[in-house]
Scaffold this active site. Structure first.
Site, PDB file in Angstrom:
ATOM      1  CG  ASN A 157      39.294  35.128  40.682  1.00 29.66           C
ATOM      2  OD1 ASN A 157      39.494  35.366  41.645  1.00 29.66           O
ATOM      3  ND2 ASN A 157      39.747  36.160  39.466  1.00 29.66           N
ATOM      4  CG  HIS A 160      38.997  38.543  46.045  1.00 31.34           C
ATOM      5  ND1 HIS A 160      40.441  39.054  46.047  1.00 31.34           N
ATOM      6  CD2 HIS A 160      38.676  39.163  45.246  1.00 31.34           C
ATOM      7  CE1 HIS A 160      40.971  40.169  45.546  1.00 31.34           C
ATOM      8  NE2 HIS A 160      39.796  40.090  44.711  1.00 31.34           N
ATOM      9  CG  HIS A 193      45.741  36.766  38.605  1.00 27.06           C
ATOM     10  ND1 HIS A 193      45.519  37.762  38.202  1.00 27.06           N
ATOM     11  CD2 HIS A 193      47.005  36.690  37.752  1.00 27.06           C
ATOM     12  CE1 HIS A 193      46.479  38.763  37.214  1.00 27.06           C
ATOM     13  NE2 HIS A 193      47.863  37.935  37.745  1.00 27.06           N
ATOM     14  NE  ARG A 195      48.317  40.329  40.769  1.00 27.96           N
ATOM     15  CZ  ARG A 195      47.838  41.388  40.466  1.00 27.96           C
ATOM     16  NH1 ARG A 195      46.564  41.272  40.202  1.00 27.96           N
ATOM     17  NH2 ARG A 195      47.948  42.490  39.656  1.00 27.96           N
ATOM     18  NE  ARG A 199      49.207  41.456  44.663  1.00 25.43           N
ATOM     19  CZ  ARG A 199      48.509  42.845  43.715  1.00 25.43           C
ATOM     20  NH1 ARG A 199      47.809  43.191  44.101  1.00 25.43           N
ATOM     21  NH2 ARG A 199      49.309  43.662  42.766  1.00 25.43           N
ATOM     22  CD  GLU A 220      42.411  36.626  35.867  1.00 24.88           C
ATOM     23  OE1 GLU A 220      41.837  36.305  36.750  1.00 24.88           O
ATOM     24  OE2 GLU A 220      43.095  38.445  36.148  1.00 24.88           O
ATOM     25  CB  THR A 251      43.100  42.724  36.099  1.00 32.18           C
ATOM     26  OG1 THR A 251      43.653  41.961  37.004  1.00 32.18           O
ATOM     27  CG2 THR A 251      44.302  42.777  35.087  1.00 32.18           C
ATOM     28  CD  GLU A 301      37.880  37.273  31.949  1.00 30.73           C
ATOM     29  OE1 GLU A 301      38.776  36.598  31.492  1.00 30.73           O
ATOM     30  OE2 GLU A 301      37.948  38.087  32.454  1.00 30.73           O
ATOM     31  CG  HIS A 341      37.713  43.627  36.633  1.00 26.41           C
ATOM     32  ND1 HIS A 341      37.864  44.485  37.274  1.00 26.41           N
ATOM     33  CD2 HIS A 341      39.420  42.719  36.277  1.00 26.41           C
ATOM     34  CE1 HIS A 341      39.493  44.494  38.056  1.00 26.41           C
ATOM     35  NE2 HIS A 341      39.869  43.793  37.626  1.00 26.41           N
TER      36      HIS A 341
HETATM   37  N1  PXP Z   1      38.734  38.852  35.216  1.00 30.23           N
HETATM   38  C1  PXP Z   1      40.064  39.563  35.170  1.00 30.23           C
HETATM   39  C2  PXP Z   1      40.624  39.335  33.609  1.00 30.23           C
HETATM   40  C3  PXP Z   1      39.762  39.678  36.616  1.00 30.23           C
HETATM   41  O1  PXP Z   1      41.718  40.086  36.404  1.00 30.23           O
HETATM   42  C4  PXP Z   1      39.657  39.872  37.521  1.00 30.23           C
HETATM   43  C5  PXP Z   1      39.650  40.162  38.513  1.00 30.23           C
HETATM   44  O2  PXP Z   1      40.718  39.370  39.109  1.00 30.23           O
HETATM   45  C6  PXP Z   1      38.146  39.335  37.561  1.00 30.23           C
HETATM   46  C7  PXP Z   1      38.058  39.192  36.037  1.00 30.23           C
HETATM   47  C8  PXP Z   1      37.454  39.113  38.320  1.00 30.23           C
HETATM   48  O3  PXP Z   1      36.795  40.467  38.947  1.00 30.23           O
HETATM   49  P1  PXP Z   1      36.012  40.771  39.753  1.00 30.23           P
HETATM   50  O4  PXP Z   1      37.300  39.972  40.994  1.00 30.23           O
HETATM   51  O5  PXP Z   1      35.889  42.260  40.375  1.00 30.23           O
HETATM   52  O6  PXP Z   1      35.007  40.196  40.065  1.00 30.23           O
END
Ligand code: PXP
Length: 392
Positions: A157, A160, A193, A195, A199, A220, A251, A301, A341
Site C-alpha cells: 500500500n 503514505h 486508498h 479517500r 488526504r 481500496e 481505517t 480481507e 492492517h
Molecule cells: N488493509 C486495509 C483495508 C487498510 O485500510 C490498510 C491501511 O490503509 C491496510 C491494509 C494497510 O495497513 P498498514 O498501512 O497498517 O500496513
C-alpha cells in the site's frame, strides 16, 4: 441429516465456539473417504467437566480426555457417537501449534475410525494401521484444500508516499514511481486508498497507476457513489470496500457487512457487471463472513489490526486464533481470503503461515522502514518475512 452435531457446555463456557458448518462439511467429506457416504454419525462437542463425567462412567478413568467413540451396534447405517472435549482440543492445538479446527479434525478422524472398527489399543500392529489411516485421511482433507500450500503474496500500500507528498503539496515523492520500485522489488500487487477527503492518494495517482501497474492494482475505497463511479471508470484489478470516517488516522475497524448489506449488494452487482472482483475488509468474525458471502463478495480481507496492536502475548494469541479460524471458515465457505492492517516486520510471518490467505496488504511498516533503508530494501525484507513463514 447424516451428521448430527450437539453441544454439552456449561453456561460460562458457551464462548468455546465451534464452526459447525466447517466441521459438518469435513465430516461429510470423511464419510465419503471411508466409503460410508450414506451413514449417519452423531458428534457431541463438550467441555472438560462433561467429558470427565463420561470418562469416569465408561472407562473408569479420572479427568477429561480428548475424544471418545461409541459405535452403534443395532441400527444399520448409523455409525454411532463421537464425543469431543473442545476444551482439551484447544489446549492440545496450542501445544501442537495448530488451529483449534485442525485439532478437532484430527480428533474427528480418530473417533470416526474407531466407529468403523479400527482400534489402536489391540496391538502395536493395529495401532500402526490406524495411525497411518488417520494420516491418510488428514492428508486427503489438506489435498482437498489445495490452495493452502501457496504462500501469500505481498501487496504494498503506497498511500503514505502520497502522505509525504501532500505534506508540501508538491509533486514528490510520487506514489506512481514508488509502485514501480515495489514491483521491481518483488511485490505482487499495489494497493491505494482513494479517500473521500483525498488526504493522500489523488485521482491523478489512480489514473496513472492503472496505466503503469504491471502486477495487480487493488483500489481500496468507501462504498459511496462518487468513488464507486471512479472505480467503474478506472477498472482496477479488484476493489476492497472499507469503512471510512473523516476524523480517523487510518481505517479503524472492519466494515459492518450485516447492517450495510443492501448498499453492498448494489455496489457488488455493479462491480460484477464491470468484471471487477470485490473484497470486503472485515473483522475476523463468523457472522461478517456469512454476510460477505451473502452479499456476493469474492474476497474478504481479514483485519489484522487487533492482533498487531495486542498489548501482551496472551492477547496476541487470542487475536491470532480468531484470524486463523476466520481464514479457515471463509475459505471453506468458498470466499477468497486476504489479510492486512498494522502488519510489520515482527507480526507478518505468523499471519503469512496461516493456510488459505492469498494476499497480505501492507503499507505503513514498509514505507516507514523505507525512510531508513530505501523502498527496494524495505519491500525485500518484508518479502523475507513472508518467505520465512514456509519454515515455521
Ligand atoms: N488493509 C486495509 C483495508 C487498510 O485500510 C490498510 C491501511 O490503509 C491496510 C491494509 C494497510 O495497513 P498498514 O498501512 O497498517 O500496513
Amino acid at each position: 441429516m447424516p451428521v448430527n452435531i450437539v453441544y454439552n457446555f456449561s453456561k460460562q463456557k458457551q464462548k468455546l465456539h465451534v464452526h459447525e458448518g466447517l466441521l459438518q462439511s469435513r465430516i461429510l467429506f470423511l464419510l465419503h473417504q471411508i466409503e460410508r457416504p450414506d451413514s449417519t454419525v452423531s458428534v457431541v462437542f463438550m467441555d472438560d467437566p462433561a467429558m470427565t463425567a463420561y470418562n469416569q462412567q465408561y472407562r473408569s478413568k479420572l479427568g477429561p480426555t480428548n475424544v471418545l467413540s461409541f459405535p452403534a451396534t443395532e441400527i444399520p447405517d448409523e455409525l454411532g457417537d463421537i464425543l469431543i472435549s473442545v476444551e482439551t482440543a484447544q489446549k492440545e492445538a496450542r501445544e501442537k501449534g495448530i488451529s483449534l479446527h485442525q485439532r478437532l479434525t484430527e480428533l474427528l478422524i480418530h473417533g470416526l475410525l474407531h466407529l468403523i472398527g479400527y482400534d489402536h489399543e489391540i496391538s502395536d500392529e493395529q495401532a500402526e494401521i490406524m495411525f497411518s489411516r488417520e494420516k491418510e485421511l488428514y492428508c486427503s482433507i489438506q489435498h482437498h484444500h489445495a490452495r493452502r500450500k501457496k504462500m501469500p503474496q505481498l501487496a504494498i500500500n503506497v498511500d503514505h508516499i502520497a502522505t509525504i507528498r501532500q505534506a508540501r503539496g508538491g509533486a514528490e515523492p510520487d506514489p506512481v514511481h514508488a509502485a514501480g520500485i515495489c514491483e521491481l522489488a518483488g511485490a505482487k500487487g499495489i494497493v491505494v486508498h482513494l479517500r473521500e477527503d483525498r488526504r493522500h492518494i489523488q485521482d491523478r495517482d489512480v489514473h496513472l497507476l492503472r496505466q503503469t501497474v504491471k502486477t495487480r492494482l487493488n483500489l481500496e475505497m468507501a462504498n459511496v457513489k462518487e468513488i464507486v463511479e471512479i472505480a467503474q471508470d478506472i477498472n482496477p484489478d479488484m476493489i476492497t470496500l472499507v469503512p471510512e470516517k473523516r476524523k480517523e488516522l487510518t481505517t479503524e475497524g472492519g466494515l459492518d457487512v450485516i447492517s450495510n448489506a443492501k448498499k453492498l449488494r448494489k455496489t457488488i452487482s455493479k462491480m460484477s457487471k464491470a468484471g471487477i472482483p470485490v473484497s470486503i475488509f472485515i473483522d475476523p468474525d463468523a457472522d461478517q463472513i456469512e454476510a460477505s458471502l451473502e452479499v456476493g463478495a469474492t474476497y474478504v480481507e481479514l483485519h489484522t489490526g487487533r492482533y498487531c496492536d495486542a498489548e501482551n502475548e496472551k492477547e496476541r494469541d487470542q487475536e491470532f486464533l480468531l484470524i486463523e479460524e476466520a481464514a479457515e471458515l471463509a475459505f471453506e465457505k468458498g470466499l477468497r481470503v486476504n489479510a492486512g492492517h498494522g502488519l510489520d516486520y515482527r507480526t507478518t510471518t505468523r499471519i503469512a503461515a496461516i493456510p488459505f490467505i492469498e494476499e497480505l496488504s501492507i503499507g505503513h511498516a514498509v514505507i516507514a522502514r523505507a525512510a531508513f533503508v530505501g523502498l527496494d530494501q524495505a519491500v525485500r525484507e518484508m518479502q523475507d518475512c513472508i518467505d520465512r513463514a514456509g519454515r515455521i
